[in-house]
Design a protein around this motif. Sequence first.
Motif, PDB file in Angstrom:
ATOM      1  N   TYR A 237       0.839  -1.205   0.000  1.00 49.99           N
ATOM      2  CA  TYR A 237       0.000   0.000   0.000  1.00 49.99           C
ATOM      3  C   TYR A 237       0.870   1.250   0.000  1.00 49.99           C
ATOM      4  O   TYR A 237       0.589   2.232  -0.690  1.00 49.99           O
ATOM      5  N   ASN A 238       1.929   1.220   0.789  1.00 55.44           N
ATOM      6  CA  ASN A 238       2.806   2.378   0.933  1.00 55.44           C
ATOM      7  C   ASN A 238       3.499   2.716  -0.386  1.00 55.44           C
ATOM      8  O   ASN A 238       3.623   3.889  -0.761  1.00 55.44           O
ATOM      9  N   CYS A 239       3.947   1.697  -1.098  1.00 54.14           N
ATOM     10  CA  CYS A 239       4.597   1.908  -2.402  1.00 54.14           C
ATOM     11  C   CYS A 239       3.636   2.583  -3.377  1.00 54.14           C
ATOM     12  O   CYS A 239       3.980   3.576  -4.032  1.00 54.14           O
ATOM     13  N   VAL A 240       2.442   2.028  -3.485  1.00 55.41           N
ATOM     14  CA  VAL A 240       1.448   2.575  -4.406  1.00 55.41           C
ATOM     15  C   VAL A 240       1.066   3.996  -3.997  1.00 55.41           C
ATOM     16  O   VAL A 240       0.956   4.894  -4.838  1.00 55.41           O
ATOM     17  N   ALA A 241       0.888   4.195  -2.696  1.00 52.47           N
ATOM     18  CA  ALA A 241       0.432   5.500  -2.205  1.00 52.47           C
ATOM     19  C   ALA A 241       1.412   6.615  -2.527  1.00 52.47           C
ATOM     20  O   ALA A 241       1.009   7.712  -2.946  1.00 52.47           O
ATOM     21  N   HIS A 242       2.720   6.366  -2.345  1.00 56.07           N
ATOM     22  CA  HIS A 242       3.708   7.409  -2.618  1.00 56.07           C
ATOM     23  C   HIS A 242       3.761   7.769  -4.102  1.00 56.07           C
ATOM     24  O   HIS A 242       3.874   8.947  -4.462  1.00 56.07           O
TER      25      HIS A 242
END
Length: 390
Positions: A237-242
């Motif tokens: 999620y963090n990868c996609v969000a950034h």
Amino acid sequence: IYCQAQKLFYQKRTLQIALELTKEQINTRQYQALYEWIKSEGIVDAKKQDAIQLLETITQIKYADLQPSSNNFLCHRTAFFRALHKNVMCRPFSSYHSWLPIQEKVALVSRYLGHSYLLNRRLAYLLSACYNLAIQEKIILNPEQQDILFDNNSLGLLYHAKNDSWYQENDCKDSEKQAFIIRMLYIHRLIQQKLSVQKQGLLPQDYLFSLMKLSGDYISYKQQPSPNQNNKKYHLYNCVAHCWWLIEHYAQNLNLQPQLQILQETSDSFRQQQHLHTKEALEQWLLDNDLTVDSYQGMITAIARFNFLILQNNLDALGILDKEENVWWLLDALWLSDTYYESKKLLNNPAQLKNIIEKNRQRKDLDQYAYSLDFIMGDQEFAQEFSYQV
């Protein structure tokens, strides 16, 4: 059968479905005779025969007879060609073959991870866009910055790929390793640069929560006393969000606003997917996910922009001149999110793979679900692709 087949959308046009439709138009005796004839005569795969004939012809051509053309071939990179190229670089191969490299096989199996695969595919498209932005911004890299990428997980752009053993486990060759690190470092530096000048507005964490709300994970996440931010799902999620935040940063600075009709269609589609068919259901969903009407509209606007810019390949609206980079972005995404090794374990575990297939085949929306995971023949291919193992 021909008439019935013509009524079907070409991606769903199969002999089996056409036969079922024909069964309703003729009597039982006629249908049985037709079925027996097809069964005895066999099905002619014209495309397969053409391919075999092509290969046989090629083997008969003498190498000395092959002369390079004196005319330089010019391929016009139209919008359609660019979209095709991007789709190839952000998705797995269309179907399984024993001769495929291990990376292709693992990517194919990643589709059985369901929502995780959908996020990785989204990440692949975003990585391509963010990398091209970084190149156009002429981001400067220093050799010593490589350790920053590994040691600073706050941007979510690498998990634990510092040890050489990680690359071996993930089938990342030495020739691929450095190029992968450089691509991720370009993206990392651009995000870091834009975050440093962000004065107001949403942050990557807000887009991370939006992704969780869209998938239904937000409610359970907020109920945990101390959420584990180091688990792989959170990391994905963090990868996609950034990356999503970076694209939104550029889009908002250019004041790119979707039309009201597009926003309404996006909202209707979202409510249908979430089964929010009544006003009361929507209000309860907003309450459960800590959203106001205004923040809901903001999320729908971000989704509409993402669909237009990323999924529909309109990056030129951001001034991104999409270079013809032969980078398999899906592989980068699987490595970056640390999903590759999980898929590889599944590939080597036929019993678990069979269990997932059987479980998914019980879905009421199997055909639609299979298409969303890039099974080009829907539910038919969903259960057959890895039958050699299971």
